[in-house]
Design a protein around this motif. Structure first.
Motif, PDB file in Angstrom:
ATOM      1  N   THR A  64     -20.323  -3.744   0.457  1.00 18.66           N
ATOM      2  CA  THR A  64     -19.518  -3.013  -0.529  1.00 18.66           C
ATOM      3  C   THR A  64     -20.180  -1.699  -0.914  1.00 18.66           C
ATOM      4  O   THR A  64     -19.513  -0.652  -0.998  1.00 18.66           O
ATOM      5  N   ILE A  67     -20.072   0.786   2.095  1.00 20.85           N
ATOM      6  CA  ILE A  67     -18.712   1.326   2.226  1.00 20.85           C
ATOM      7  C   ILE A  67     -18.445   2.354   1.130  1.00 20.85           C
ATOM      8  O   ILE A  67     -17.910   3.446   1.382  1.00 20.85           O
ATOM      9  N   VAL A 133     -12.045  -0.608   7.099  1.00 21.49           N
ATOM     10  CA  VAL A 133     -12.189  -0.503   5.642  1.00 21.49           C
ATOM     11  C   VAL A 133     -12.721   0.879   5.260  1.00 21.49           C
ATOM     12  O   VAL A 133     -12.229   1.514   4.316  1.00 21.49           O
ATOM     13  N   SER A 136     -10.018   3.562   5.647  1.00 20.35           N
ATOM     14  CA  SER A 136      -9.004   3.420   4.591  1.00 20.35           C
ATOM     15  C   SER A 136      -9.520   3.964   3.261  1.00 20.35           C
ATOM     16  O   SER A 136      -8.801   4.678   2.546  1.00 20.35           O
ATOM     17  N   HIS A 137     -10.769   3.654   2.939  1.00 20.84           N
ATOM     18  CA  HIS A 137     -11.346   4.122   1.676  1.00 20.84           C
ATOM     19  C   HIS A 137     -11.506   5.645   1.678  1.00 20.84           C
ATOM     20  O   HIS A 137     -11.301   6.293   0.650  1.00 20.84           O
ATOM     21  N   SER A 198     -13.611   3.125  -4.671  1.00 20.96           N
ATOM     22  CA  SER A 198     -13.983   2.310  -3.515  1.00 20.96           C
ATOM     23  C   SER A 198     -14.540   0.956  -3.957  1.00 20.96           C
ATOM     24  O   SER A 198     -14.205  -0.079  -3.372  1.00 20.96           O
ATOM     25  N   ASP A 201     -11.519  -1.173  -5.412  1.00 19.31           N
ATOM     26  CA  ASP A 201     -10.287  -1.391  -4.650  1.00 19.31           C
ATOM     27  C   ASP A 201     -10.207  -2.818  -4.104  1.00 19.31           C
ATOM     28  O   ASP A 201     -11.171  -3.356  -3.564  1.00 19.31           O
ATOM     29  N   THR A 205      -8.067  -2.898   0.657  1.00 14.05           N
ATOM     30  CA  THR A 205      -9.134  -3.584   1.388  1.00 14.05           C
ATOM     31  C   THR A 205      -8.682  -4.953   1.880  1.00 14.05           C
ATOM     32  O   THR A 205      -9.046  -5.378   2.988  1.00 14.05           O
ATOM     33  N   THR A 209      -9.329  -5.625   5.910  1.00 14.97           N
ATOM     34  CA  THR A 209     -10.571  -6.319   6.221  1.00 14.97           C
ATOM     35  C   THR A 209     -10.293  -7.426   7.238  1.00 14.97           C
ATOM     36  O   THR A 209      -9.202  -8.001   7.271  1.00 14.97           O
ATOM     37  N   THR A 215     -15.585  -7.531   1.245  1.00 14.08           N
ATOM     38  CA  THR A 215     -16.151  -6.743   0.143  1.00 14.08           C
ATOM     39  C   THR A 215     -16.096  -7.587  -1.121  1.00 14.08           C
ATOM     40  O   THR A 215     -15.471  -8.653  -1.149  1.00 14.08           O
TER      41      THR A 215
END
Length: 267
Positions: A64, A67, A133, A136-137, A198, A201, A205, A209, A215
């Protein structure tokens, strides 16, 4: 006027109580030795010890954070470039169009964004996991950074850039020594907002994922579905405290930048 001020203070206090009461309730029972969300039987660190002794959970926390930091850093760079590009557009209609496209990911429901990314990654054959992921973030964080940086660019007087050019500054010098230092508070604000988004979220996610990668938000959801466990309370408390540290850190950084700016103006 005084009555209005008192009513406003009472209203503000009531809003904060409503917002924070569930969080403090959760934090309070994270120390309950009884193992339930009612009937506090005694103080214990047992649930926090379970969090720290869970190797799988530690890996998920690490995932997490990686990311969040990577997406925040990359989206900040892309967002600053995007904000500068939008600010330099001459035609208002074109600028408003670009801003509208930028705001689409902000106003769109997370479920739609997550489903869209899931379809996209499936179509191009990208395996769901760390990379899906991360991408997307980055995608939903860039518009946030643009929104945070753009007001600082619009606030900056064009005479600063003209003066730098008159003194022989190159484009890179103007960017690195005039524009970027001026918009630094906006850049920090964008970075911390992207980092917070992030970390928090879940909806996006959850869609992107894959097996073997998770995460914290997805893991907490999975743990909650299995039943009430005060380990969730302990983990949520730690996340809340970490977020508060980020907010306080951003506040002090922002205050320091403001003081530095005032000192520069005085000189």
């Amino acid at each position: 006027m005084r009555k209005n001020g008192k009513l406003a203070n009472v209203y503000l206090a009531a809003v904060f109580i409503i917002l924070y009461a569930p969080i403090f309730y959760l934090m309070y029972y994270s120390f309950n030795s009884g193992g339930t969300m009612h009937d506090f039987k005694g103080f214990t660190w047992e649930w926090y010890k379970e969090v720290f002794h869970d190797t799988r959970l530690f890996i998920i926390v690490l995932n997490t954070l990686i990311i969040a930091l990577l997406s925040a850093a990359i989206s900040t760079i892309l967002g600053v470039i995007g904000a500068i590009a939008i600010a330099n557009v001459k035609k208002n209609q074109t600028k408003n169009t670009l801003l509208s496209f930028n705001n689409v990911l902000i106003v769109s429901p997370d479920v739609i964004i997550g489903a869209s990314f899931l379809i996209l990654f499936t179509m191009i054959g990208l395996k769901l996991g760390f990379m899906s992921v991360l991408l997307s973030h980055i995608a939903f964080s860039v518009p946030i950074v643009v929104i945070m940086v753009l007001p600082k660019l619009q606030e900056m007087s064009s005479s600063l850039i003209d003066a730098a050019k008159d003194l022989g500054a190159s484009r890179w010098d103007v960017l690195s020594k005039v524009i970027l230092p001026y918009i630094t508070p906006g850049i920090f604000a964008g970075f911390f907002m992207a980092l917070t988004y992030s970390l928090d979220d879940f909806a996006v996610t959850f869609f992107v994922t894959g097996n073997g990668f998770s995460t914290l938000s997805v893991e907490i959801y999975s743990m909650a579905r299995q039943g009430i466990s005060l380990t969730i309370n302990a983990l949520s408390t730690l996340i809340f405290l970490f977020t508060m540290i980020l907010v306080v850190g951003y506040y002090f950084i922002n205050q320091r930048n403001m003081k530095a700016g005032r000192m520069g103006v005085r000189k």
